[in-house]
Scaffold this active site. Sequence first.
Site, PDB file in Angstrom:
ATOM      1  N   LYS A  87       0.895  -1.302   0.040  1.00  0.00           N
ATOM      2  CA  LYS A  87      -0.012  -0.007   0.003  1.00  0.00           C
ATOM      3  C   LYS A  87       0.902   1.317  -0.093  1.00  0.00           C
ATOM      4  O   LYS A  87       0.290   2.373  -0.432  1.00  0.00           O
ATOM      5  CB  LYS A  87      -0.770   0.032   1.019  1.00  0.00           C
ATOM      6  CG  LYS A  87      -1.923  -0.902   1.048  1.00  0.00           C
ATOM      7  CD  LYS A  87      -3.261  -0.337   0.109  1.00  0.00           C
ATOM      8  CE  LYS A  87      -4.400  -1.328   0.227  1.00  0.00           C
ATOM      9  NZ  LYS A  87      -5.370  -0.888  -0.961  1.00  0.00           N
ATOM     10  N   SER A 145       0.697 -10.170  -0.754  1.00  0.00           N
ATOM     11  CA  SER A 145       0.508  -8.501  -0.677  1.00  0.00           C
ATOM     12  C   SER A 145       0.835  -7.770   0.713  1.00  0.00           C
ATOM     13  O   SER A 145       0.930  -6.689   0.787  1.00  0.00           O
ATOM     14  CB  SER A 145      -0.945  -8.377  -0.993  1.00  0.00           C
ATOM     15  OG  SER A 145      -1.898  -8.951  -0.009  1.00  0.00           O
TER      16      SER A 145
END
Length: 331
Positions: free
Chosen positions: A52, A303
């Site tokens: 992110k 992720s």
Amino acid sequence: MFVTLKQIQQAKANLTGTIIPTPLQDSSTFSRLSGNEIYLKTENLQKTGSFKIRGAYNKIANLTKEEQSKGVVAFSAGNHGAGTAYAAQKLGIRATVVMPENPVPSKKNAIESYGARAIEYGTTSIAMYEKAFQLHKEEGLTMVHPFDDLHIIAGQGTIGLEMLEDLPELDAVIIPVSGGGLISGVAAALKELKPTIKVFGVNTEGATAMYTSLQHGYPVEVEKVNTIADGLMAKKPGDFTYAHTQRYVDDLVLVKESEIAECVAQLAERAKLVVEPSGAAAMAAMINGHLPLKNKKVAVMVSGGNISFELYQSLIKQYNQKYYSENEVVK
């Protein structure tokens, strides 16, 4: 409107010196389990513990001086909030993050440790967005959306550039999907550079916003989200991300909640990686036969790695109880 390869390449230049170009880690175990040549894209080792930071930093770096001076606001279960907080701190900008009520303590602590204000509000992404939008209106803060923004999408797309730089002969990439920012950027980068590559997305059965939207042919808000993967909790994809997914992604599949939970433990045991449930979704789909791939070179997105010790310990324990006898020594 779609992100361009040039915008993704510019995002990569913007991120130089801020993020870690994470490695592709090969795995003989997961290759054997899936019948493919598997490489893990280890974004759980990224700054702030997830991908992110890429989109958040690129977004904030592209704000005007006036916008930066007023500060930014994000809404997030944790990872996007941490990325926004870290990026804002690095750029000398005030940040506020709206989180769900009773957030994962480690994720809230991380956000506050980067100097951001954390506000707990609501239990869904829709409710958190509404609170963040209120702060945008009342305090003049610029919204840093977790996925439906071209600067965010371009930042996440830098992962695709890295993958093909490290392994140009990749046949396919598997990516977990929530609101769609990650898969939009990565798929755009991959397909623009190598149109023959296959890109698959993964939703969990407990959070099917993108899957349901693709079935309907337009962005749909699902009635309920109930998943162990708090990073995949979007109730509705964005207009930009839906369009990118429809254009660039070959297929999107569902994975069971139990398969994700087990895969967290398998990644710990076999790859020595600490991975949150969201980060295990793509590999869970790969090793449980949800994807039509055999004898291919496949990059699987890991992720994020931001998981509470309590949940992590519980998932490891459950896995061991299921797969090891009481008399066997677990090494």
